[in-house]
Design an enzyme around this catalytic site. Structure first.
Site, PDB file in Angstrom:
ATOM      1  N   CYS A 104       0.843  -1.204   0.000  1.00  0.00           N
ATOM      2  CA  CYS A 104       0.000   0.000   0.000  1.00  0.00           C
ATOM      3  C   CYS A 104       0.871   1.244   0.000  1.00  0.00           C
ATOM      4  CB  CYS A 104      -0.905  -0.004   1.233  1.00  0.00           C
ATOM      5  SG  CYS A 104      -1.676   1.598   1.537  1.00  0.00           S
TER       6      CYS A 104
ATOM      7  N   CYS B 257       0.597   3.401   3.265  1.00  0.00           N
ATOM      8  CA  CYS B 257       1.102   2.935   4.561  1.00  0.00           C
ATOM      9  C   CYS B 257       2.466   3.585   4.823  1.00  0.00           C
ATOM     10  CB  CYS B 257       1.221   1.407   4.571  1.00  0.00           C
ATOM     11  SG  CYS B 257      -0.328   0.571   4.993  1.00  0.00           S
TER      12      CYS B 257
ATOM     13  N   HIS C 141      -3.702   0.743   8.253  1.00  0.00           N
ATOM     14  CA  HIS C 141      -4.310   0.436   6.962  1.00  0.00           C
ATOM     15  C   HIS C 141      -5.754  -0.058   7.093  1.00  0.00           C
ATOM     16  CE1 HIS C 141      -4.081  -0.712   2.697  1.00  0.00           C
ATOM     17  NE2 HIS C 141      -4.623  -1.874   3.010  1.00  0.00           N
TER      18      HIS C 141
ATOM     19  N   ASN D  44     -13.628   9.697  -0.763  1.00  0.00           N
ATOM     20  CA  ASN D  44     -14.315   8.635  -1.499  1.00  0.00           C
ATOM     21  C   ASN D  44     -14.019   7.343  -0.759  1.00  0.00           C
ATOM     22  OD1 ASN D  44     -15.213  10.291  -3.620  1.00  0.00           O
ATOM     23  ND2 ASN D  44     -13.241  10.110  -4.671  1.00  0.00           N
TER      24      ASN D  44
ATOM     25  N   SER E 133      -9.267   4.456  -4.849  1.00  0.00           N
ATOM     26  CA  SER E 133      -8.292   3.601  -5.495  1.00  0.00           C
ATOM     27  C   SER E 133      -7.464   2.836  -4.468  1.00  0.00           C
ATOM     28  CB  SER E 133      -7.397   4.415  -6.426  1.00  0.00           C
ATOM     29  OG  SER E 133      -6.963   5.582  -5.783  1.00  0.00           O
TER      30      SER E 133
ATOM     31  N   HIS F  24      -6.799   2.149   2.198  1.00  0.00           N
ATOM     32  CA  HIS F  24      -6.188   2.849   3.331  1.00  0.00           C
ATOM     33  C   HIS F  24      -7.004   4.126   3.628  1.00  0.00           C
ATOM     34  CE1 HIS F  24      -2.428   3.426   5.800  1.00  0.00           C
ATOM     35  NE2 HIS F  24      -3.107   4.542   6.016  1.00  0.00           N
TER      36      HIS F  24
ATOM     37  N   HIS G 102      -8.206   7.472   3.849  1.00  0.00           N
ATOM     38  CA  HIS G 102      -7.657   8.759   3.405  1.00  0.00           C
ATOM     39  C   HIS G 102      -8.741   9.567   2.718  1.00  0.00           C
ATOM     40  CE1 HIS G 102      -7.643   6.606  -0.438  1.00  0.00           C
ATOM     41  NE2 HIS G 102      -7.501   7.777  -1.044  1.00  0.00           N
TER      42      HIS G 102
ATOM     43  N   GLN H 289      -9.152  13.557   0.420  1.00  0.00           N
ATOM     44  CA  GLN H 289      -8.416  14.428  -0.479  1.00  0.00           C
ATOM     45  C   GLN H 289      -8.860  15.864  -0.262  1.00  0.00           C
ATOM     46  OE1 GLN H 289      -8.017  13.316  -4.633  1.00  0.00           O
ATOM     47  NE2 GLN H 289      -9.163  11.439  -4.274  1.00  0.00           N
TER      48      GLN H 289
HETATM   49  O1  G1P Z   1      -8.238  10.848  -7.062  1.00  0.00           O
HETATM   50  P1  G1P Z   1      -8.623   9.411  -7.065  1.00  0.00           P
HETATM   51  O2  G1P Z   1      -9.038   8.890  -5.707  1.00  0.00           O
HETATM   52  O3  G1P Z   1      -7.590   8.532  -7.705  1.00  0.00           O
HETATM   53  O4  G1P Z   1      -9.909   9.342  -8.010  1.00  0.00           O
HETATM   54  C1  G1P Z   1     -11.236   9.318  -7.570  1.00  0.00           C
HETATM   55  O5  G1P Z   1     -11.666  10.586  -7.079  1.00  0.00           O
HETATM   56  C2  G1P Z   1     -11.687  11.663  -8.021  1.00  0.00           C
HETATM   57  C3  G1P Z   1     -12.303  12.885  -7.358  1.00  0.00           C
HETATM   58  O6  G1P Z   1     -13.642  12.671  -6.963  1.00  0.00           O
HETATM   59  C4  G1P Z   1     -12.466  11.310  -9.288  1.00  0.00           C
HETATM   60  O7  G1P Z   1     -12.271  12.316 -10.252  1.00  0.00           O
HETATM   61  C5  G1P Z   1     -12.002   9.967  -9.861  1.00  0.00           C
HETATM   62  O8  G1P Z   1     -12.856   9.619 -10.937  1.00  0.00           O
HETATM   63  C6  G1P Z   1     -12.071   8.905  -8.766  1.00  0.00           C
HETATM   64  O9  G1P Z   1     -11.642   7.654  -9.265  1.00  0.00           O
END
Ligand code: G1P
Ligand code: G1P
Lengths: 348, 348
Positions: free
Chosen positions: A51, A54, A116, A156, A164, A167, A169, A171
């Protein structure tokens, strides 16, 4: 809620975005032969050597993640926005038909915990409080920059919501422009403020508390409700009890109470279908542009996709993309399901 | 397209809906460790005894599907809208914060073909023409009703887009209210018409044809483009070459040409990743309310989710739900990919 609305097709108005949602409560008996998702499973490893989030591991961009012990913030290696992006504006057609503008900004990843296997639902309130503190610092730092006018903090959670990496997290995408969703919430709040000399979401929070039927969690500083105009089946909005425009304005107690209600909402979600509940969540503080925003009330949104079970989600597709969002279960029945689920949260 | 925009983060304006999309062309190198979808597979059976849309079979609601031989329309057994839904309007909070209205309408299913294994991409142009004729009749019949002000015709294709059955079929949801997506396209077109005394989408079509870089298919009556402001990776819009507000106004030749361009677009899609390409598509004729709509131009939208391969889709999640839609590949490069794919359509 008036009885007609509990059993008959109707639409509800979202005054924040000034959009309608179609509600079809009679449709819950519909059989489902469409796609089912694979059930999300608990993550067992507390440290995963493969990961990149991590502590101490190498990331895809070639940078090594620090040996962090609490929270950890770094620039997104594949940022959608860049601080040095050229500013330009072009309109090839000259009538606004082919209008493009350079957009600059900053994208960061915020690891919630070195562990994790943890999620907000499994972290302790003090651990989540550390995340709230980081969000607040980030908002303060980025919001003070002249080239940043909005700081969108979000998470997300779960593969179904495009995460993706499991873990824990979130943004942040901080941009020069104010994104459209915020622009429309700003317009809704501004007009309400001009008309009533009070805050749309402050009034709404009082109304929901007095009615109770859509409230799913609360503490001294915050209330969590399934909004009257919810689009996602188990959508939740967290609202402060007092008027507070952004994270920086939180008191010490409010920071802890915010951590606590985030834990309540996420732990409740995990009980609904006895599965780690996927969602996208995000904070909506006021824009950090050159204006004061007395009309704005801080709030957080949770948009979870599951509808009927751990494997059957709501699809926002044809009619939703071309016409209007649509839901089957009413927000009132979703709130009742969430309240029942909250009773099943294991006490530790 | 100006060179800066091909390599740098920028935003583009959708004049139809007056919304922005964030474009991050430098981000296509991002590694993907997130969810992959199961690859859609071809349907082998031309008749499936367990399919409720195949001729002569029993449906979940207990009704039997007729022994149809071309197209087939029936009332949705689990309709989101009902013609006899009570009209009411309630605002518990009295300030527009808890506003609900009864909504009535009609939902129908439109089987494109008795053959279980066909898709628009595999049907012949005369077979698709029969579907266009049905759409046109349905729009005429429902649009004439006093209790219907919009007829939303659409198709959800593929399990990834929430289709509950692979049998080729679309739907229509006809409603008393004009849905918000249409309301916003109406406002965009109305303002453009007032300002320029011409149609936004007619001007746009001419501009795209003269530039060519986003055109993916065309015939005597229609042009298919990846819109300058496309949100979905391979989004396509079909535009008529002359001003025509709705399906009823199509000439004989236009009906056939529309069938033909629908075939081109869907057959092209299937070549992109050599897989049946999922999408939601829909028609946007003018509202059928009490007004004339000289400002409106008929068009069709295709919203397909796949991004990088048959199993990797674009997720519209955190930032998209809370801030603004975002895309990685530019519309120009998507159009180039589609043009290349169209060369691989097998000639029969
Ligand atoms: O940035 P990540 O986690 O790789 O990507 C994820 O979040 C983003 C922001 O919502 C989106 O645009 C991507 O389609 C999604 O896969
Ligand atoms: O009516 P269907 O095909 O069963 O359902 C599908 O299309 C509808 C209209 O876009 C959506 O509301 C549903 O979420 C989707 O699963």
């Amino acid at each position: 809620m008036i009885p007609q609305a509990q059993q008959n097709p109707h639409r509800r108005f979202n005054p924040l975005k000034r959009e309608w949602v179609l509600v079809s409560p009679h449709r819950t008996q519909r059989p489902w032969q469409g796609q089912t998702e694979s059930k999300s499973t608990e993550v067992a490893l507390s440290y995963d050597p493969t990961c990149y989030l991590c502590p101490g591991n190498l990331r895809a961009g070639g940078v090594r993640t620090d040996q962090y012990t609490s929270t950890y913030v770094f620039e997104n290696d594949f940022a959608a926005l860049k601080p040095d992006a050229p500013q330009f504006s072009s309109d090839e057609g000259d009538r606004g038909l082919l209008l493009a503008e350079g957009e600059s900004g900053i994208c960061r990843v915020i690891c919630f915990s070195p562990r994790h296997d943890l999620t907000l639902a499994k972290m302790s309130v003090p651990e989540i409080r550390a995340v709230v503190d980081v969000w607040s610092e980030q908002y303060a730092e980025l919001g003070a920059r002249e080239d940043i006018h909005y700081v969108q903090i979000f998470e997300n959670r779960g593969a179904m919501m495009g995460a993706s990496n499991p873990h824990p997290h979130g943004q942040l995408w901080a941009s020069r422009s104010i994104p459209d969703e915020v622009v429309s919430e700003l317009a809704g709040q501004r007009d309400y403020f001009a008309e009533h000399q009070s805050n749309l979401l402050c009034e709404y929070q009082k109304l929901e508390e007095s009615l109770g039927e859509r409230v799913v969690a609360q503490n001294a500083s915050f209330v969590a409700v399934v909004p009257f105009w919810a689009v996602w089946p188990f959508e939740v909005m967290i609202l402060p009890r007092r008027h507070v425009t952004d994270l920086q304005a939180f008191t010490e107690a409010e920071r802890s109470d915010f951590a606590s209600i985030l834990h309540s909402v996420t732990a409740t979600y995990d009980q609904v279908f006895d599965t780690p509940f996927p969602y996208s969540m995000g904070l909506h503080p006021a824009p950090c542009d050159e204006h004061e925003h007395p009309e704005w009330q801080f709030h957080a949104h949770f948009f979870p996709p599951l509808l009927r079970s751990a494997t059957i989600r709501k699809f926002m597709v044809g009619y939703e993309l071309l016409g209007s969002p649509q839901r089957d279960i009413t927000p009132e029945s979703a709130a009742e399901t969430l309240r029942q689920a909250s009773l099943r949260i294991p006490r530790i």
